[in-house]
Design a protein around this motif. Structure first.
Motif, PDB file in Angstrom:
ATOM      1  N   GLN A 174       0.734  -1.345  -0.019  1.00 42.01           N
ATOM      2  CA  GLN A 174      -0.068   0.037  -0.078  1.00 42.01           C
ATOM      3  C   GLN A 174       0.815   1.218  -0.030  1.00 42.01           C
ATOM      4  OE1 GLN A 174      -2.820   0.190   3.216  1.00 42.01           O
ATOM      5  NE2 GLN A 174      -3.560   2.361   2.548  1.00 42.01           N
ATOM      6  N   ASP A 175       0.675   2.120  -0.807  1.00 44.26           N
ATOM      7  CA  ASP A 175       1.236   3.314  -0.971  1.00 44.26           C
ATOM      8  C   ASP A 175       2.865   3.143  -1.030  1.00 44.26           C
ATOM      9  OD1 ASP A 175      -1.066   5.017  -0.838  1.00 44.26           O
ATOM     10  OD2 ASP A 175      -1.084   5.154   1.341  1.00 44.26           O
ATOM     11  N   GLY A 176       3.299   2.384  -1.680  1.00 33.71           N
ATOM     12  CA  GLY A 176       4.762   2.317  -1.746  1.00 33.71           C
ATOM     13  C   GLY A 176       5.278   1.288  -0.798  1.00 33.71           C
ATOM     14  N   ARG A 177       4.657   0.828   0.180  1.00 38.20           N
ATOM     15  CA  ARG A 177       5.499   0.153   1.184  1.00 38.20           C
ATOM     16  C   ARG A 177       4.916  -1.174   1.067  1.00 38.20           C
ATOM     17  NH1 ARG A 177       7.446   2.725   5.391  1.00 38.20           N
ATOM     18  NH2 ARG A 177       7.269   0.686   6.698  1.00 38.20           N
ATOM     19  N   ARG A 178       5.774  -2.217   1.110  1.00 37.48           N
ATOM     20  CA  ARG A 178       5.628  -3.560   1.264  1.00 37.48           C
ATOM     21  C   ARG A 178       5.903  -4.276   2.581  1.00 37.48           C
ATOM     22  NH1 ARG A 178       8.426  -6.246  -4.035  1.00 37.48           N
ATOM     23  NH2 ARG A 178       6.185  -6.577  -4.765  1.00 37.48           N
ATOM     24  N   THR A 179       4.830  -4.486   3.334  1.00 35.65           N
ATOM     25  CA  THR A 179       5.016  -5.153   4.740  1.00 35.65           C
ATOM     26  C   THR A 179       4.800  -6.751   4.606  1.00 35.65           C
ATOM     27  OG1 THR A 179       4.152  -3.086   5.725  1.00 35.65           O
ATOM     28  CG2 THR A 179       4.103  -5.039   7.027  1.00 35.65           C
ATOM     29  N   LEU A 180       5.799  -7.338   5.027  1.00 38.28           N
ATOM     30  CA  LEU A 180       5.418  -8.905   5.100  1.00 38.28           C
ATOM     31  C   LEU A 180       4.847  -9.112   6.346  1.00 38.28           C
ATOM     32  CD1 LEU A 180       6.169 -11.447   3.397  1.00 38.28           C
ATOM     33  CD2 LEU A 180       8.372 -11.530   4.775  1.00 38.28           C
ATOM     34  N   VAL A 181       3.728  -9.925   6.372  1.00 38.72           N
ATOM     35  CA  VAL A 181       3.031 -10.306   7.773  1.00 38.72           C
ATOM     36  C   VAL A 181       3.596 -11.757   7.889  1.00 38.72           C
ATOM     37  CG1 VAL A 181       0.866 -10.648   8.859  1.00 38.72           C
ATOM     38  CG2 VAL A 181       1.303  -8.651   7.321  1.00 38.72           C
ATOM     39  N   ASP A 182       4.127 -12.043   8.783  1.00 36.62           N
ATOM     40  CA  ASP A 182       4.918 -13.307   9.195  1.00 36.62           C
ATOM     41  C   ASP A 182       5.799 -13.611   8.212  1.00 36.62           C
ATOM     42  OD1 ASP A 182       3.539 -13.665  11.611  1.00 36.62           O
ATOM     43  OD2 ASP A 182       1.799 -14.975  10.763  1.00 36.62           O
ATOM     44  N   CYS A 183       6.821 -14.538   8.747  1.00 37.01           N
ATOM     45  CA  CYS A 183       7.854 -14.821   7.714  1.00 37.01           C
ATOM     46  C   CYS A 183       8.256 -16.376   8.427  1.00 37.01           C
ATOM     47  CB  CYS A 183       9.134 -14.053   7.896  1.00 37.01           C
ATOM     48  SG  CYS A 183      10.552 -14.225   6.850  1.00 37.01           S
TER      49      CYS A 183
END
Length: 99
Positions: free
Chosen positions: A23-32
């Motif tokens: 979203q809005d140029g951000r990439r957030t990884l939820v869990d890994c």
């Protein structure tokens, strides 16, 4: 403001949890998480992520089980340098056990 959620793990199984929120140029990884169980699933731990780890802004961990956080060392080895967010209990799971 459009958000996209991509399932990178735990699809077709309950192990190897990884979800990419963009979203809005951000990439957030939820869990890994690591894949666990049958050899077919465990072999997926050696495959590269379909996204460049350098492009991930941050990681949010839901909890400290290996199938949700065990792949973090590999993510860092592959180039992730952003922050990892979690609750205090997830960061120090042994410190919140009942006496």
């Amino acid at each position: 403001m459009v958000a996209t959620l991509t399932f990178l793990g735990a699809a077709g199984t309950v192990t190897g949890s990884k979800f990419l929120l963009e979203q809005d140029g951000r990439r957030t990884l939820v869990d890994c998480g690591l894949y666990q169980g049958e050899r077919t699933w465990r072999r997926l731990n050696w495959q590269a992520l379909p996204v460049n780890p350098n492009s991930i802004s941050d990681v949010v961990l839901t909890h400290a089980h290996l199938d949700h956080c065990g792949h973090l060392p590999a993510l860092v080895r592959e180039g992730f340098t952003g922050p990892t967010w979690c609750t205090q209990g997830t960061a120090s799971p042994g410190s919140h056990r009942p006496a």
